[in-house]
Motif scaffolding. Sequence first.
Motif, PDB file in Angstrom:
ATOM      1  N   GLY A 168       0.774  -1.064  -0.130  1.00 14.14           N
ATOM      2  CA  GLY A 168      -0.063   0.087   0.253  1.00 14.14           C
ATOM      3  C   GLY A 168       0.847   1.342  -0.068  1.00 14.14           C
ATOM      4  N   GLY A 169       1.852   1.351   0.923  1.00 18.58           N
ATOM      5  CA  GLY A 169       2.782   2.510   1.018  1.00 18.58           C
ATOM      6  C   GLY A 169       3.576   2.598  -0.479  1.00 18.58           C
ATOM      7  N   THR A 170       3.976   1.570  -0.968  1.00 16.67           N
ATOM      8  CA  THR A 170       4.633   1.471  -2.164  1.00 16.67           C
ATOM      9  C   THR A 170       3.790   2.225  -3.267  1.00 16.67           C
ATOM     10  N   MET A 171       2.600   1.736  -3.491  1.00 23.61           N
ATOM     11  CA  MET A 171       1.542   2.157  -4.281  1.00 23.61           C
ATOM     12  C   MET A 171       1.526   3.640  -4.292  1.00 23.61           C
ATOM     13  N   THR A 172       1.222   4.177  -3.092  1.00 23.35           N
ATOM     14  CA  THR A 172       1.017   5.574  -2.930  1.00 23.35           C
ATOM     15  C   THR A 172       2.195   6.356  -3.464  1.00 23.35           C
ATOM     16  N   ALA A 173       3.397   5.985  -3.067  1.00 23.98           N
ATOM     17  CA  ALA A 173       4.678   6.741  -3.493  1.00 23.98           C
ATOM     18  C   ALA A 173       4.701   6.677  -5.131  1.00 23.98           C
ATOM     19  N   THR A 174       4.485   5.261  -5.688  1.00 25.14           N
ATOM     20  CA  THR A 174       4.578   5.090  -7.034  1.00 25.14           C
ATOM     21  C   THR A 174       3.586   6.183  -7.698  1.00 25.14           C
ATOM     22  N   SER A 175       2.181   6.076  -7.410  1.00 20.75           N
ATOM     23  CA  SER A 175       1.202   7.116  -7.869  1.00 20.75           C
ATOM     24  C   SER A 175       1.802   8.812  -7.896  1.00 20.75           C
ATOM     25  N   LEU A 176       2.359   9.200  -6.590  1.00 24.00           N
ATOM     26  CA  LEU A 176       2.578  10.287  -6.684  1.00 24.00           C
ATOM     27  C   LEU A 176       3.830  10.607  -7.382  1.00 24.00           C
ATOM     28  N   ALA A 177       4.826   9.679  -7.441  1.00 27.10           N
ATOM     29  CA  ALA A 177       5.920  10.011  -8.385  1.00 27.10           C
ATOM     30  C   ALA A 177       5.765  10.355  -9.855  1.00 27.10           C
ATOM     31  N   ALA A 178       4.816   9.076 -10.253  1.00 31.30           N
ATOM     32  CA  ALA A 178       4.336   9.232 -11.606  1.00 31.30           C
ATOM     33  C   ALA A 178       3.799  10.530 -11.677  1.00 31.30           C
ATOM     34  N   ARG A 179       2.689  10.795 -11.256  1.00 32.75           N
ATOM     35  CA  ARG A 179       1.929  11.911 -11.289  1.00 32.75           C
ATOM     36  C   ARG A 179       2.438  13.245 -11.441  1.00 32.75           C
ATOM     37  N   ARG A 180       3.446  13.296 -10.376  1.00 29.46           N
ATOM     38  CA  ARG A 180       4.168  14.530 -10.263  1.00 29.46           C
ATOM     39  C   ARG A 180       5.134  14.682 -11.231  1.00 29.46           C
ATOM     40  N   ALA A 181       5.741  13.613 -11.708  1.00 27.82           N
ATOM     41  CA  ALA A 181       6.991  13.653 -12.596  1.00 27.82           C
ATOM     42  C   ALA A 181       6.209  14.020 -14.187  1.00 27.82           C
ATOM     43  N   LEU A 182       5.110  13.425 -14.442  1.00 30.03           N
ATOM     44  CA  LEU A 182       4.559  13.727 -15.548  1.00 30.03           C
ATOM     45  C   LEU A 182       3.921  15.098 -15.689  1.00 30.03           C
TER      46      LEU A 182
END
Length: 257
Positions: free
Chosen positions: A130-144
Motif C-alpha cells: 500500500g505504501g509503495t503504491m502511494t509513493a509510485t502514484s505520486l511520483a508518476a503523477r508529479r513527474a508527468l
Amino acid sequence: MNGVITPGLGLAVVCTIMVAGAVVVYLAAGLGDAATVPRAALRGTAQLAVIALVLAAALAQLWSSIVVLVVMFGAAVMTSARRSNAGRSAAWLALAIGCGLGSVLPLLLVSGVVPFEGVALVPIGGIVLGGTMTATSLAARRALEAIEQRWGEVEAALSLGLTERDARLEVARPTAADALLPGVDQTRTVGLVTLPGAFVGVLIASGSAIQAGAVQILVLIALLLAQSCAVATTIELVSRTKIRRATRRGVGRTSSR
C-alpha cells in the motif's frame, strides 16, 4: 489483557453516529455531496466484510495467502495507473511497484524476521504494498505534470545536446522528494504525532507495547526502502517515456521524435 474491538450493536451505533455527524458537517459547511460519507461508509463496510471472510479462509494456507497478495498487487497497479492517468503505459507501473515490494519482502522472509506464513505474509506485505503504491502514484503523477508544465526546459536541454532521457530526468527528478516525503515524515514522527496502524493493531491484539514497537519500526523501515526503489524506478521509466499520460496533447507530439 484483551482489548480487541469486537463487532456488535455498540460498534454499529457508534459508527452510525459518526457517519451522521460527518453528514451534518458536510451540509453545514457546504463541503459537497453529503451522501458521499454514507456511501463511502457502506462501501467500506461491505468490502471489509467480504475481505474478512476471504482472509479467514485464505490465511489458513500459504498458497491461498500468496494468491491474495497477488490480487492485492494487481489492485495496487490499477489504482496507481488511475491516479497517475498513465493509460496503456500503466503496465510499467507494475515494474515500479514490483521493484519496491521485491526489495523488501524476500529479505524479510529469508531472514526469518517475518515467518513464511499467510497470517504474517499478507498483513506485512499488504502494508508495504500500500505504501509503495502511494509513493509510485505520486511520483508518476508529479513527474508527468512537471514535464508537461516545464516542457520548455526539456527542449532547452535537448538543444544543448542532452539525450531525451537526461533532459526529462532533469525536470522529473526533483519531484521524487515530494513522493517520498509522506513516508519519511511518518517515520520521523512515529510515536510523537501518530501511532500507525501496525503498532495499534499489535498493541490491541497482544497488549505488548515492545512487540508492537518492533513490528512498527520494521514496517516503517521496510517502507523507506520499498518506496525509494519504487520511486527511483518510476522516475527512470517516466524519463525514458515508458510511463506517459494517456492523452499527452502537444507534449506527446513533441517528445515522440
